[in-house]
Structure formats: structure tokens, C-alpha cells
Design a protein around this motif. Structure first.
Motif, PDB file in Angstrom:
ATOM      1  N   ALA A   1     -21.251  18.114  -6.048  1.00 62.19           N
ATOM      2  CA  ALA A   1     -21.732  17.114  -7.000  1.00 62.19           C
ATOM      3  C   ALA A   1     -23.026  16.479  -6.514  1.00 62.19           C
ATOM      4  CB  ALA A   1     -20.661  16.054  -7.234  1.00 62.19           C
TER       5      ALA A   1
ATOM      6  N   VAL B   1     -26.587  16.089  -8.670  1.00 60.77           N
ATOM      7  CA  VAL B   1     -27.290  14.814  -8.854  1.00 60.77           C
ATOM      8  C   VAL B   1     -28.728  14.927  -8.354  1.00 60.77           C
ATOM      9  CG1 VAL B   1     -27.386  12.400  -8.119  1.00 60.77           C
ATOM     10  CG2 VAL B   1     -25.205  13.413  -8.798  1.00 60.77           C
TER      11      VAL B   1
ATOM     12  N   LYS C   1     -24.508   9.813 -11.234  1.00 63.13           N
ATOM     13  CA  LYS C   1     -23.730   9.541 -10.032  1.00 63.13           C
ATOM     14  C   LYS C   1     -22.589  10.538  -9.867  1.00 63.13           C
ATOM     15  CE  LYS C   1     -21.382   5.817 -12.573  1.00 63.13           C
ATOM     16  NZ  LYS C   1     -21.227   4.346 -12.660  1.00 63.13           N
ATOM     17  N   VAL C   2     -22.171  10.645  -8.622  1.00 60.98           N
ATOM     18  CA  VAL C   2     -21.057  11.517  -8.256  1.00 60.98           C
ATOM     19  C   VAL C   2     -19.745  10.842  -8.634  1.00 60.98           C
ATOM     20  CG1 VAL C   2     -19.834  12.517  -6.284  1.00 60.98           C
ATOM     21  CG2 VAL C   2     -22.340  12.617  -6.392  1.00 60.98           C
TER      22      VAL C   2
ATOM     23  N   ILE D   1     -19.919  14.953 -12.183  1.00 57.69           N
ATOM     24  CA  ILE D   1     -21.027  13.998 -12.181  1.00 57.69           C
ATOM     25  C   ILE D   1     -20.987  13.244 -13.501  1.00 57.69           C
ATOM     26  CG2 ILE D   1     -22.476  15.372 -10.648  1.00 57.69           C
ATOM     27  CD1 ILE D   1     -24.190  16.084 -13.163  1.00 57.69           C
TER      28      ILE D   1
END
Length: 505
Positions: A106, A110, A136-137, A143
Motif C-alpha cells: 500500500a 500511495v 493514505k494507507v 489505500i
């Protein structure tokens, strides 16, 4: 709900015809046009056909345009939106591995998207992600993308050829310099402007990649490209010389693919540079071109006349009721008189590496414009470096755009006032207001009305002449096979022929 609409739309575009059975093996030798020594691995700078073809061969994306022109998964296995389409969650493919053995995470996703965001980003795709507030993760597999407004087309935007997935560095940037990707093939040797050799990536996360190896060669000259195919020096070419298309079609060992598309020829005029800063001059030049003759004589019928707005007949929200602009040199003269111009003389640049026959087209346009008292001086530019030295640099040039899946995608990339690729320097407040409103509008009828008005504004006030939408016409040896459908987003099956196609026998 939105995810459901997206899925059903994509499913509806799938063909019921049974797919041929692919075979594994062999080296696929591919002759590609529009390769430049100035090309590089930074996805934010991708411009040329060669860069786009290479990107889809050695790198991967969150989503893809399928063979049936629907929306499908790639590095993301699924996605869903909040009811207002302001928050999107993408589920990632945890089996994906980069060429150097690193697992796709992830954090990589991002960082890859953030490469095109922020004040310091110079990416051409920056405008596509302008409405993104945060990425964001969310655990190892997801995500979350937050936007400042609803954006119904976001999963389609993730197919844009700039938005490749790359390994993240410790500082949050991405490793684009090494040429590492997570695509079906990994690079063994590369020299931009010359060619690339690749080998199958055994860690690829998807079906396909039937060839053992890929040899891509830059063949900008149409005659050299076609000769290489006929003699068997390459197995496929990305573009056919339309002047000799009929002759090539009769060759017993060659198959042609003639694919209608949303690929547009544009002639953008800098609206902040005289004489193009005058809307009557722009209108005169739009009326001084005979689009029907250009389609017939330059692309030999393998295209559709344009109407000076960048939505093709095979795109959603196409405004079919807007009258087709026709050749009218007398009306062009009237607009020149309104502009206070007695003698208009302008230069128009082109290169045949962009489209075989590009220079012939502007020569023909020059002849057509003489009846309106307009002197167009055709300028043949060098093939190498056209995108770095001519496009976005000179005030009137010939451009060929690949197809985009939605009007928002195209308008945001090239017509939004602050877009890096606003090739006409056109700024229309009402157009930009509608662009933001349509992006968030979930009512299909209202959204269509907004795009209709935007198309009218571009047609009548904009700085871009669109003579035609061209078919993708490419060719392959008869032992090269593909399924019953091919994508119409780019040459050779949406630039994915290297991993979707195979050798017979």
C-alpha cells in the motif's frame, strides 16, 4: 452503488464470443513509431507512443481498460466509493511483485500516486489528481483516496498511462530511475530512441505474458516500419502507412487491425499569442479546413471528421445534436474582416513520426485555406524531439492524442485552464466552472447537459481545431494472434498487445 454501476458497465462491454486459446513462447519483435532520444522512465513525462507502449509492457496500473473497452483490475483487485463519491477505497493485489523481487505494498501505491501531486510535481498528470485531498494507507491491502468533491470517474482515471505503480523509497518518493516496474516484462537493455529488450517477469500477478521475450525497436520512418513487417524482420508494427494500406492488406502473411477510436488529431493555437488571441481569427481557421477531404485523402477513410470539441462519437456523453462544422471559406473571410485582418499568414508545424501523412495534411489544409485568403506555411519538423522541442513550444502545431475513456479525463488533461498540457493556452471561466461541477455530478442527465455546454464552448471559443478522430491502423504477421476484441484506447490493443497476444502454433 457507484462501484456497482462501474462493474455492470464494464461487464456489459464484455463480448460473448469465445476467446481463442493462447500459446506460450517465442520472441515478439515489435516495430514502434514515435520514439525519441529524449524519452525517459519518469512516468510524469511520458508523451510519445513509444513511451506509452513501453510503460504498458514493463509497468502496471491500479486499473486497466480491457480488450472490450470496459474497466478492469490490474494492481487493484477492487474498488468502492462512498455515496457522495468523495472517498474511494482500492483493494490491492497482494500477489504483485516488482521486477527486483520487492512485494507491492500500500505504501508503494500511495507514493506512486503522490509522484503526480503537490506543488513541486511537474507531472503532466498532476491536473488529473487536483481534486485529491489525501491518499493514505489502510492496512496492508487497501489505500483510501479522499477528494474535495465527488469524482465518479476516479477508477477510470487510474488507467491513465502516467499513473504507473512504482516501488517507494524510504523518503516517500518513488524509484522511477531504475526502470523497475511490476509489469508483465522486465527490461534487460534499453536505449531510448533506439529500442528495448525485455524478458517475461515470472512474478507477474496476472494471466498473460505469452511471449518469452519482447524486442521493441524504434522505427519512426513509415516505409522502414512497413518494410520490416513485410520482410519478417518484425512481427508487428504500431502504425501503418495509410498510403500503401491497400497494398499491404493484400500481402498473404500480414493481418491489419483497423480500430475506430477516440484518438484525435488536434491543431492547438496559443490563445495568448497573436493572431490566435482573436476569437474571430480562430474561427476563420476552423472554417477554412475541409475535414471531409482530409479524412478521405490523408487517412483514406479510416477516420471521422471532428467538430472542434474533444469528445469522440464512441465516448460517453457525445453531443450528437451539435451541428457539424463544415468547410466555408466565405464565412472564414467574414470572420477575418471582423478581426480587422486583411492578410493572415501563419506557420503550422508537423512531423510524420506523429502520424504518417501529418505533413501532407497540413499541406492540404494550406491549399484549402487559400480560398479564404489565408496563407498557412507548413513546417516539417524533425521526427526526433518533436514532443520536447515543438509541442507546447510553438504556437501552432500538429498533435495526435490517444483515446481517453471519459470527457472529464480529456478535458482535465488538455483544456483545464491550469493543466500542464493545456496545449492551446485556452482559459474560459465558464468551461472550468462546468468542469468542476460535472466531475461531481452523479445525475447522468445533468452531467450530459454540462458536457454539452462545455463542448459548445470549446467548439466556438476554444483554440483547438480538431480535423478528425483517427482509427488505429496497425499490422502484424499472420502467426501473431489476439482475442476477438481489442482495446481502442491506444495502438496494438490499448498498448497491451505485448502481453495479450501470442504466436500461433
Amino acid at each position: 452503488m457507484l462501484a456497482g454501476v462501474t462493474a455492470s458497465t464494464a461487464t456489459g462491454l464484455w463480448t460473448s464470443q469465445a476467446k481463442a486459446q493462447p500459446k506460450r513462447g517465442g520472441t515478439f519483435r515489435y516495430g514502434v513509431h514515435d520514439g525519441n532520444t529524449s524519452d525517459n522512465h519518469d512516468p510524469g513525462t511520458y508523451q510519445s507512443v513509444y513511451s506509452i507502449q513501453l510503460a504498458h509492457t514493463h509497468r502496471s496500473y491500479l486499473t486497466e481498460i480491457t480488450e472490450e473497452n470496459g474497466l478492469g483490475p490490474d494492481m487493484a483487485t477492487g474498488w468502492e466509493a462512498s455515496p457522495d463519491a468523495k472517498v474511494w477505497t482500492f483493494e490491492l493485489n497482494t500477489d504483485a511483485v516488482f521486477h527486483d523481487g520487492r512485494k507491492f505494498t500500500a505504501n508503494d501505491a500511495v507514493a506512486s500516486l503522490n509522484h503526480h501531486r503537490g506543488e513541486k510535481s511537474t507531472s503532466a498528470a498532476k491536473a488529473l489528481l487536483d481534486s485529491v485531498v489525501d491518499i493514505k494507507v489502510d492496512g496492508d491491502k487497501h489505500i483510501v483516496i479522499e477528494l474535495d468533491q465527488g469524482f465518479a470517474d476516479l477508477p477510470w482515471i487510474m488507467t491513465d498511462y502516467h499513473l504507473v505503480m512504482l516501488p517507494a523509497k524510504d523518503d516517500g518518493s518513488v524509484d522511477w530511475e531504475s526502470g523497475v516496474g511490476a509489469g508483465p516484462y522486465k527490461i534487460e537493455q534499453n536505449e531510448f530512441g533506439i529500442g528495448t529488450t525485455l524478458v517475461r517477469h515470472d512474478g507477474w500477478h496476472r494471466e498473460g505474458a505469452w511471449f518469452d521475450r519482447i524486442d521493441m525497436t524504434v522505427l519512426n520512418d513509415p516505409n522502414a516500419r512497413q518494410t520490416a513487417l513485410v520482410t519478417g524482420d518484425v512481427d508487428a508494427i504500431s502504425s501503418v502507412d495509410l498510403k500503401t494500406m491497400a497494398l499491404l492488406q493484400r500481402h498473404p502473411d500480414v493481418e491489419l487491425d483497423n480500430i475506430p477510436s477516440g484518438s484525435a488529431i488536434t491543431l492547438p493555437m496559443f490563445c495568448d499569442v497573436a493572431p490566435f488571441d482573436n476569437v474571430d481569427v480562430r474561427m476563420a481557421l476552423k472554417l477554412a479546413i475541409d475535414r471531409e477531404e482530409i479524412v478521405e485523402k490523408i487517412v483514406f477513410g479510416t477516420g471521422t471528421p471532428g467538430n472542434d470539441f474533444h469528445v469522440s462519437p464512441n465516448m460517453p456523453y457525445f453531443p450528437a445534436d451539435i451541428p457539424q462544422r463544415t468547410y466555408d471559406p466565405e464565412k472564414a473571410k467574414w470572420h477575418l474582416k471582423q478581426a480587422g485582418v486583411d492578410n493572415l499568414s501563419v506557420s503550422l508545424s508537423a512531423a510524420d513520426s506523429v502520424l504518417p501523412g501529418a505533413v501532407d495534411m497540413i499541406v492540404l489544409y494550406s491549399e484549402q485555406a487559400k480560398k479564404a485568403g489565408i496563407d498557412i506555411k507548413p513546417v516539417r519538423e524533425a521526427n526526433d524531439g518533436y514532443w520536447s522541442d515543438v509541442w507546447l513550444k510553438k504556437p501552432w502545431v500538429f498533435v495526435k492524442w490517444g483515446a481517453r475513456p471519459t470527457p472529464d479525463n480529456m478535458f482535465t488533461l488538455a483544456y483545464k485552464d491550469d493543466a500542464a498540457w493545456n496545449e492551446a493556452h485556452w482559459k474560459n471561466a465558464r468551461f472550468n466552472e462546468l468542469l468542476l461541477q460535472a466531475k461531481a455530478e452523479l445525475d447522468e442527465t445533468r452531467r450530459g447537459e454540462m458536457y454539452h455546454e462545455m463542448c459548445t464552448l470549446a467548439r466556438d471559443d476554444g483554440g483547438t481545431i480538431i480535423p478528425m478522430f483517427v482509427n488505429f491502423v496497425y499490422a502484424r504477421r499472420k502467426n501473431v494472434k489476439h482475442g476477438p476484441s481489442v482495446a481502442s484506447s491506444w495502438e496494438t490493443d490499448g498498448a497491451r498487445g505485448t502481453h495479450r497476444w501470442w504466436f500461433e502454433g
